[in-house]
Design a protein around this motif. Structure first.
Motif, PDB file in Angstrom:
ATOM      1  N   SER A  33       0.808  -1.217   0.000  1.00 34.95           N
ATOM      2  CA  SER A  33       0.000   0.000   0.000  1.00 34.95           C
ATOM      3  C   SER A  33       0.840   1.265   0.000  1.00 34.95           C
ATOM      4  O   SER A  33       0.384   2.309  -0.479  1.00 34.95           O
TER       5      SER A  33
ATOM      6  N   THR B 269      -3.250   0.750  -1.867  1.00 33.81           N
ATOM      7  CA  THR B 269      -4.083   0.264  -0.763  1.00 33.81           C
ATOM      8  C   THR B 269      -5.146  -0.702  -1.249  1.00 33.81           C
ATOM      9  O   THR B 269      -5.422  -1.729  -0.609  1.00 33.81           O
ATOM     10  N   TYR B 270      -5.753  -0.393  -2.386  1.00 38.27           N
ATOM     11  CA  TYR B 270      -6.813  -1.263  -2.905  1.00 38.27           C
ATOM     12  C   TYR B 270      -6.230  -2.570  -3.452  1.00 38.27           C
ATOM     13  O   TYR B 270      -6.843  -3.628  -3.316  1.00 38.27           O
TER      14      TYR B 270
ATOM     15  N   LEU C 281     -13.353  -4.551   3.163  1.00 36.76           N
ATOM     16  CA  LEU C 281     -13.451  -3.547   2.101  1.00 36.76           C
ATOM     17  C   LEU C 281     -13.809  -2.175   2.660  1.00 36.76           C
ATOM     18  O   LEU C 281     -13.196  -1.154   2.285  1.00 36.76           O
TER      19      LEU C 281
ATOM     20  N   VAL D 227     -11.354   1.242   2.553  1.00 38.37           N
ATOM     21  CA  VAL D 227     -11.773   2.531   1.982  1.00 38.37           C
ATOM     22  C   VAL D 227     -11.650   3.645   3.016  1.00 38.37           C
ATOM     23  O   VAL D 227     -11.138   4.740   2.726  1.00 38.37           O
TER      24      VAL D 227
ATOM     25  N   GLN E  23      -8.008   4.462   3.714  1.00 35.87           N
ATOM     26  CA  GLN E  23      -7.401   5.196   2.605  1.00 35.87           C
ATOM     27  C   GLN E  23      -7.711   6.689   2.713  1.00 35.87           C
ATOM     28  O   GLN E  23      -6.837   7.531   2.478  1.00 35.87           O
TER      29      GLN E  23
END
Length: 457
Positions: free
Chosen positions: A279, A287-288, A310, A314, A317
């Motif tokens: 990340s 990160t994703y 998930l 998000v 992030q």
């Protein structure tokens, strides 16, 4: 016999053998004469020069392709030397010799890296063994879910026999057996490459002042100051990039480890290390990409756990982009995320994984160096700077609106100024002297005139 004029003209040109040679033209060949077949004097030299340039270019291209591996190692070593330059300079300022300070920094770095790799390797080995042991249970749960969802009758024994008898598995085993020597050669080549990078990094860091002095000795004093300034900027940006990214990787790994441990997801330590490294050293989308693997492992435990992972990825992030990263990188590598992502893509296209690692500090160094030579001005307080339209800005439809309004105002009095029209409106509804069906026609006349005037304008 008296000589004539023609005889006297040819007598001086008479040959001693009694023949008369043809006259020579002093002005050169005429317009209709054949061109000379002699080669120009410059053509051989031009051909030799062209062949020499082609040969030098081919030789340089061949040498560059042969040495591209060494040049890549030297580039990596140079950036590593820039990264450890602040620590070496700090130790040297405390009285240690620069060579010993560099060796000490290398030993600390080597011990830390070896401990990290050993811990990660043992942890991954344990997790892999556990994954292999639990694989039949995972497979049974997946088969049960498929049978219950799609109303099938799959069995684990049939799937195992199909995999063992498949041609793909047999070919893979054969290729793996024949590729053992290739893997061994690659391992030895990787160790030699690491040794080369370490040696060059040690020499660059230990002999940094001597290297700068040798580089500045061939430049005029005005250029020496610029080179030293660029070197200092490169040291600050590279070291700051590595330190800030390492700290952010630590924070990211700890945060994801807490989540995965709370959800009781297996292999939480290894997944946290994976998320922390990927990340931070792949900007914007790292990160994703790193969160995909924990989501997959969490999905095998519970599909809702994958959704929670998930959501956490998000949210984290956003926290990292707006709170953590600006505070850590405000004084180190403050570049736009789009520029960082584009630089990583360009570095990957040029040098692969190495280019992806050194792209951001290189772009940050270039941006900081060029920022000192770009003259900047104060921006005026204009609403358009903030994306707003200024009041009083000319509208493209304003002239058309003014013409329509003028035509309307000019046509309405002309239609109502006559007494007949006015009496027609009043008499038609009161006394019935006029037909009411004529009133709408008289009323729409000004509007029609205005529309025609606008169209003509």
């Amino acid at each position: 016999m008296a000589p004539t004029d023609e005889t006297a003209r040819f007598e001086p040109q008479a040959s001693p053998f009694g023949t008369t040679p043809p006259p020579r033209s002093q002005a050169g060949p005429g317009p209709g004469a054949a061109p000379s077949n002699r080669m120009p004097r410059w053509l051989p030299r031009a051909m030799v020069l062209a062949l020499t340039l082609v040969a030098v270019f081919q030789l340089g291209s061949w040498a560059f392709h042969q040495l591209i591996g060494l040049l890549t190692n030297v580039l990596i070593a140079f950036f590593l030397a820039l990264a450890i330059e602040p620590a070496v300079s700090w130790m040297a300022s405390k009285g240690l010799r620069r060579g010993f300070a560099t060796l000490l920094v290398f030993l600390i770095t080597l011990i830390g890296a070896a401990g990290f790799v050993t811990l990660l390797g043992s942890m991954l080995a344990g997790q892999i063994i556990k994954m292999v042991e639990d694989f039949p249970a995972y497979l049974d749960s997946v088969i049960s879910w498929i049978n219950a969802t799609f109303h099938t009758e799959l069995k684990r024994v049939d799937i195992q026999e199909g995999l063992l008898r498949s041609d793909w598995l047999q070919k893979y085993v054969q290729n793996s057996a024949t590729g053992v020597l290739d893997v061994s050669a690659q391992v030895l080549g990787g160790l030699f490459q690491l040794l080369t990078i370490a040696l060059f990094s040690f020499f660059f860091a230990a002999d940094g002042p001597r290297l700068r002095r040798a580089l500045c000795s061939v430049l005029p004093p005005a250029k020496q100051a610029e080179v030293l300034r660029a070197w200092e900027i490169a040291v600050d940006k590279t070291g700051g990039y590595l330190y800030s990214r390492s700290l952010m990787a630590l924070v990211s790994g700890v945060a994801h480890y807490v989540l995965l441990e709370y959800l009781d997801v297996p292999y939480a330590p290894a997944l946290a290390v994976w998320v922390g490294l990927v990340s931070q050293f792949i900007p914007t989308i790292g990160t994703y990409l790193a969160g995909a693997l924990p989501m997959l492992i969490a999905f095998t435990v519970n599909p809702w756990y994958a959704l929670w992972v998930l959501v956490f990825v998000v949210i984290y992030q956003q926290f990292e982009n707006y709170l953590l990263q600006p505070k850590l990188t405000a004084k180190t590598v403050d570049i736009h995320p789009a520029v960082a992502f584009g630089s990583v893509i360009a570095g990957t296209a040029l040098l692969g994984a190495v280019g992806a690692l050194i792209a951001i500090p290189a772009i940050a160094t270039l941006q900081a160096f060029l920022g000192a030579y770009v003259k900047r001005y104060d921006v005026t307080d204009d609403p358009r700077v903030h994306g707003h339209r200024r009041r009083g800005t000319r509208n493209l439809f304003a002239p058309l609106h003014r013409r329509a309004q003028a035509a309307w105002e000019g046509a309405a009095p002309a239609a109502t100024s006559s007494g007949a029209c006015a009496s027609g409106w009043s008499g038609s509804w009161t006394s019935g002297a006029r037909d009411p069906r004529t009133a709408p026609r008289k009323r729409t006349a000004p509007r029609t005139t205005a529309i025609v005037a606008v169209v003509r304008a």
